[in-house]
Design a protein around this motif. Sequence first.
Motif, PDB file in Angstrom:
ATOM      1  N   GLY A 211     -59.740  46.033  19.396  1.00 12.54           N
ATOM      2  CA  GLY A 211     -59.138  44.867  20.032  1.00 12.54           C
ATOM      3  C   GLY A 211     -57.683  45.160  20.337  1.00 12.54           C
ATOM      4  N   GLY A 212     -56.879  44.110  20.318  1.00 14.53           N
ATOM      5  CA  GLY A 212     -55.461  44.305  20.614  1.00 14.53           C
ATOM      6  C   GLY A 212     -55.167  43.957  22.044  1.00 14.53           C
ATOM      7  N   SER A 213     -53.970  44.304  22.478  1.00 13.59           N
ATOM      8  CA  SER A 213     -53.558  43.773  23.770  1.00 13.59           C
ATOM      9  C   SER A 213     -53.906  44.660  24.961  1.00 13.59           C
ATOM     10  CB  SER A 213     -52.067  43.457  23.747  1.00 13.59           C
ATOM     11  OG  SER A 213     -51.353  44.578  23.295  1.00 13.59           O
ATOM     12  N   LYS A 214     -53.735  45.972  24.814  1.00 10.71           N
ATOM     13  CA  LYS A 214     -53.804  46.818  26.012  1.00 10.71           C
ATOM     14  C   LYS A 214     -54.782  47.984  25.927  1.00 10.71           C
ATOM     15  CE  LYS A 214     -49.075  46.051  27.516  1.00 10.71           C
ATOM     16  NZ  LYS A 214     -47.740  46.626  27.515  1.00 10.71           N
TER      17      LYS A 214
ATOM     18  N   GLY B 261     -58.261  38.274  19.260  1.00  7.41           N
ATOM     19  CA  GLY B 261     -57.520  37.269  20.028  1.00  7.41           C
ATOM     20  C   GLY B 261     -56.083  37.222  19.563  1.00  7.41           C
ATOM     21  N   VAL B 262     -55.366  36.235  20.070  1.00  8.76           N
ATOM     22  CA  VAL B 262     -53.956  36.097  19.675  1.00  8.76           C
ATOM     23  C   VAL B 262     -53.935  35.387  18.311  1.00  8.76           C
ATOM     24  CG1 VAL B 262     -51.683  35.271  20.409  1.00  8.76           C
ATOM     25  CG2 VAL B 262     -53.335  36.009  22.112  1.00  8.76           C
ATOM     26  N   PHE B 263     -54.250  36.151  17.254  1.00  9.35           N
ATOM     27  CA  PHE B 263     -54.479  35.557  15.927  1.00  9.35           C
ATOM     28  C   PHE B 263     -53.204  35.003  15.301  1.00  9.35           C
ATOM     29  CE2 PHE B 263     -52.604  38.516  12.860  1.00  9.35           C
ATOM     30  CZ  PHE B 263     -52.255  39.553  13.715  1.00  9.35           C
ATOM     31  N   GLU B 264     -52.048  35.395  15.855  1.00  9.04           N
ATOM     32  CA  GLU B 264     -50.785  34.877  15.324  1.00  9.04           C
ATOM     33  C   GLU B 264     -50.687  33.372  15.556  1.00  9.04           C
ATOM     34  OE1 GLU B 264     -51.108  37.361  17.503  1.00  9.04           O
ATOM     35  OE2 GLU B 264     -49.816  39.066  17.002  1.00  9.04           O
TER      36      GLU B 264
ATOM     37  N   SER C  18     -52.815  51.446  25.338  1.00 11.55           N
ATOM     38  CA  SER C  18     -52.401  51.922  24.019  1.00 11.55           C
ATOM     39  C   SER C  18     -53.599  52.397  23.186  1.00 11.55           C
ATOM     40  CB  SER C  18     -51.622  50.839  23.277  1.00 11.55           C
ATOM     41  OG  SER C  18     -52.439  49.712  23.073  1.00 11.55           O
TER      42      SER C  18
ATOM     43  N   GLY D 172     -60.114  41.290  22.410  1.00  8.91           N
ATOM     44  CA  GLY D 172     -58.682  41.095  22.623  1.00  8.91           C
ATOM     45  C   GLY D 172     -58.318  41.145  24.097  1.00  8.91           C
ATOM     46  N   GLY D 173     -57.040  41.389  24.340  1.00  5.12           N
ATOM     47  CA  GLY D 173     -56.533  41.392  25.712  1.00  5.12           C
ATOM     48  C   GLY D 173     -57.136  42.486  26.586  1.00  5.12           C
TER      49      GLY D 173
ATOM     50  N   ASP E 129     -52.372  45.856  13.838  1.00  2.00           N
ATOM     51  CA  ASP E 129     -52.436  44.408  13.700  1.00  2.00           C
ATOM     52  C   ASP E 129     -53.674  43.874  12.998  1.00  2.00           C
ATOM     53  OD1 ASP E 129     -50.168  43.082  14.429  1.00  2.00           O
ATOM     54  OD2 ASP E 129     -50.492  43.457  16.558  1.00  2.00           O
TER      55      ASP E 129
ATOM     56  N   ILE F 284     -54.291  38.462  30.536  1.00  2.00           N
ATOM     57  CA  ILE F 284     -53.566  39.737  30.520  1.00  2.00           C
ATOM     58  C   ILE F 284     -54.478  40.827  31.101  1.00  2.00           C
ATOM     59  CG2 ILE F 284     -54.311  40.254  28.156  1.00  2.00           C
ATOM     60  CD1 ILE F 284     -51.698  41.599  27.610  1.00  2.00           C
TER      61      ILE F 284
ATOM     62  N   PHE G 202     -60.016  42.000  29.477  1.00  2.00           N
ATOM     63  CA  PHE G 202     -59.894  41.509  30.855  1.00  2.00           C
ATOM     64  C   PHE G 202     -59.716  42.615  31.887  1.00  2.00           C
ATOM     65  CE2 PHE G 202     -58.675  38.364  27.723  1.00  2.00           C
ATOM     66  CZ  PHE G 202     -59.701  37.463  27.945  1.00  2.00           C
TER      67      PHE G 202
ATOM     68  N   GLY H 250     -57.607  33.889  28.955  1.00  2.00           N
ATOM     69  CA  GLY H 250     -58.464  34.079  27.778  1.00  2.00           C
ATOM     70  C   GLY H 250     -57.626  34.568  26.613  1.00  2.00           C
ATOM     71  N   LEU H 251     -57.660  33.800  25.501  1.00  2.00           N
ATOM     72  CA  LEU H 251     -56.825  34.189  24.356  1.00  2.00           C
ATOM     73  C   LEU H 251     -57.629  34.437  23.068  1.00  2.00           C
ATOM     74  CD1 LEU H 251     -53.617  31.955  24.790  1.00  2.00           C
ATOM     75  CD2 LEU H 251     -54.000  34.304  25.526  1.00  2.00           C
TER      76      LEU H 251
HETATM   77  P1  AMP Z   1     -52.242  45.943  19.490  1.00  2.58           P
HETATM   78  O1  AMP Z   1     -50.877  46.146  18.894  1.00  2.58           O
HETATM   79  O2  AMP Z   1     -52.491  46.648  20.753  1.00  2.58           O
HETATM   80  O3  AMP Z   1     -53.349  46.131  18.462  1.00  2.58           O
HETATM   81  O4  AMP Z   1     -52.299  44.416  19.932  1.00  2.58           O
HETATM   82  C1  AMP Z   1     -52.197  43.371  19.024  1.00  2.58           C
HETATM   83  C2  AMP Z   1     -51.786  42.156  19.779  1.00  2.58           C
HETATM   84  O5  AMP Z   1     -52.728  41.852  20.778  1.00  2.58           O
HETATM   85  C3  AMP Z   1     -51.667  40.934  18.904  1.00  2.58           C
HETATM   86  O6  AMP Z   1     -50.312  40.595  18.798  1.00  2.58           O
HETATM   87  C4  AMP Z   1     -52.458  39.874  19.666  1.00  2.58           C
HETATM   88  O7  AMP Z   1     -51.764  38.656  19.746  1.00  2.58           O
HETATM   89  C5  AMP Z   1     -52.615  40.474  21.039  1.00  2.58           C
HETATM   90  N1  AMP Z   1     -53.786  39.946  21.750  1.00  2.58           N
HETATM   91  C6  AMP Z   1     -55.043  39.898  21.316  1.00  2.58           C
HETATM   92  N2  AMP Z   1     -55.837  39.280  22.210  1.00  2.58           N
HETATM   93  C7  AMP Z   1     -55.062  38.926  23.259  1.00  2.58           C
HETATM   94  C8  AMP Z   1     -55.304  38.246  24.488  1.00  2.58           C
HETATM   95  N3  AMP Z   1     -56.524  37.811  24.808  1.00  2.58           N
HETATM   96  N4  AMP Z   1     -54.267  38.050  25.309  1.00  2.58           N
HETATM   97  C9  AMP Z   1     -53.045  38.485  24.981  1.00  2.58           C
HETATM   98  N5  AMP Z   1     -52.758  39.134  23.847  1.00  2.58           N
HETATM   99  C10 AMP Z   1     -53.747  39.346  22.978  1.00  2.58           C
END
Ligand code: AMP
Length: 395
Positions: free
Chosen positions: A194-197, A320-323, A200, A219-220, A354, A237, A223, A292-293
Motif C-alpha cells: 500500500g502507501g501513496s505512490k 488508506g489514509v490511516f492517519e 516509491s 492505498g494511493g 508506515d 492521487i 489509482f 478515494g482515501l
Molecule cells: P508510503 O510512505 O509510500 O508507504 O505511504 C504512506 C502514506 O500513504 C500514508 O501517509 C497514507 O496516508 C498515504 N495514503 C494511503 N492511501 C492513500 C490514498 N488513497 N490517497 C492518498 N494517500 C494515501
Amino acid sequence: MKTLSDIDFKGKKALIRVDFNVPLDENFNVTDTTRIDAAKPTIDKILNDGGSVILMSHLGRPKGKEDKYSLKHIVAKTSEVLGKDVKFVNDCVGDEVEKAAADLKPGEVLLLENLRFYDEETAGDEAFAQKLSKLGDVYVNDAFGTAHRAHASTTIVAKFFPENKVFGALLAKEIESLDKVLKNSEKPVTAVLGGSKVSSKITVIENILDKVDHLIIGGGMTFTFVKALGGKIGDSICEDDKQELALEILKQAKAKNVQIHIPVDVVAADGFKNDANTQIVDVNEIPDGWQGLDAGPKSLENFKKVILESKTILWNGPLGVFEMESFAKGTIALGEFIAEATAKGAFSLVGGGDSVSAVKQFGLEPKMSYVSTGGGAMLEMLEGKTLPGIAAILE
Ligand code: AMP
C-alpha cells in the motif's frame, strides 16, 4: 550466517553497534524505549557469557558536537532497561575512550558518545573505523535501522575484525524473517503493498513478483493502476507518468502467474480531511471532486479471502489514509485479517515504514509474527538489495 551463538564471549569485550536513536522530549527524557529493548537480548547474552559490552550508536543528525544530541541523556534509561549500571564516556574515539574500554570488567557496560559528532562516521572513514575497532575484541552489528548505510560503525569497522564479527540477535531476526517470506516461504505467499505512490514501491514490486502467489495493491497506488486500465478516478492521487509502468507490472504478473488484487470499491471523500463528506463508490467510477482515501467493504471482503488462505504474508504500506480516523478502517481491517491468519499458523512480516506505525497505533503488533524495526533498511531488503552492514559481516 555468523551469530552470537557462534562465539563464547567469556573474558571478551564486545563492541556492539546498536541503534539507540530514540525519541527524546524537550527535557531530554526518552519517550519510547523500543530500540533499547530490542538490543537487550544481544547485550544480555554477552554479559551472561562473562563478557563486557561497549555500546556505540548515533542519535539524531547533529552538526558537530551538539549537547542536545548527546547520548548522556539516555544513560539512565538504558541502565533501567538493562537492569544494570551503564557507564558513559564523553567521546567515542581516543585515549580516554580506549582506557575506559580497557578498564571494563566482565559484566560491565560502557556507552560511547554519539558517533555522528564526527563527520567521519557517515563518511565511512576508514581511519575513524580503525580507532573504533581498538575498543573491542569482537564486533557485533545489531543496528538494523542503519544496516543500509555504509557508515564507519555499521560497515567499515567490520574489516578490522576479520575472524570476530557477528550479527546481533535483532539483526539476525530481521534477516531470518525476511528469508522466511522471500526465500524459504510456505505457499501461498501474499504480499500487500500500500502507501501513496507506485514510484516509491516499484523496485519492491519488481523484486517480489518472482516470489509471491498473490499481490494485493492498495492505498494511493491503486489509482495509477485503475486509471491506466481506463477507470475514472476523480481527484484521487495518481502518477500519470507511471501508467505505462502499471500496465507493464500487470503484464509481468500475468506472465509469472501472480494474481493481482486491486480494490473494487473505495471510500471516496470530497476533500483531503477527516470530516469531509464520504461515499462508497466503484473504484472505476469516482466522481469528479471526490478522491478515494480508503478501501471499500467489497474490496476488504476480497482481501480477507486471500489473506486467510495464505501461509506467508508480507505487509508494506497502509490501505488508506490511516492517519485520519475516517479513512483508517481498511488498514485496521487488513491488520485484523493478517492477525487472524497468523493465529491460524501463517507467518506474517510487517515492514518498511508506515504499516509498522499503523500496526503499532492499532495495537496489532503482538498479533503479527514479526514487525520489522528498520524502515529504510527493510524497504531496501524488499527491493532485493544486499545491505552494506549485512554484507560486511558475511564477507
Ligand atoms: P508510503 O510512505 O509510500 O508507504 O505511504 C504512506 C502514506 O500513504 C500514508 O501517509 C497514507 O496516508 C498515504 N495514503 C494511503 N492511501 C492513500 C490514498 N488513497 N490517497 C492518498 N494517500 C494515501
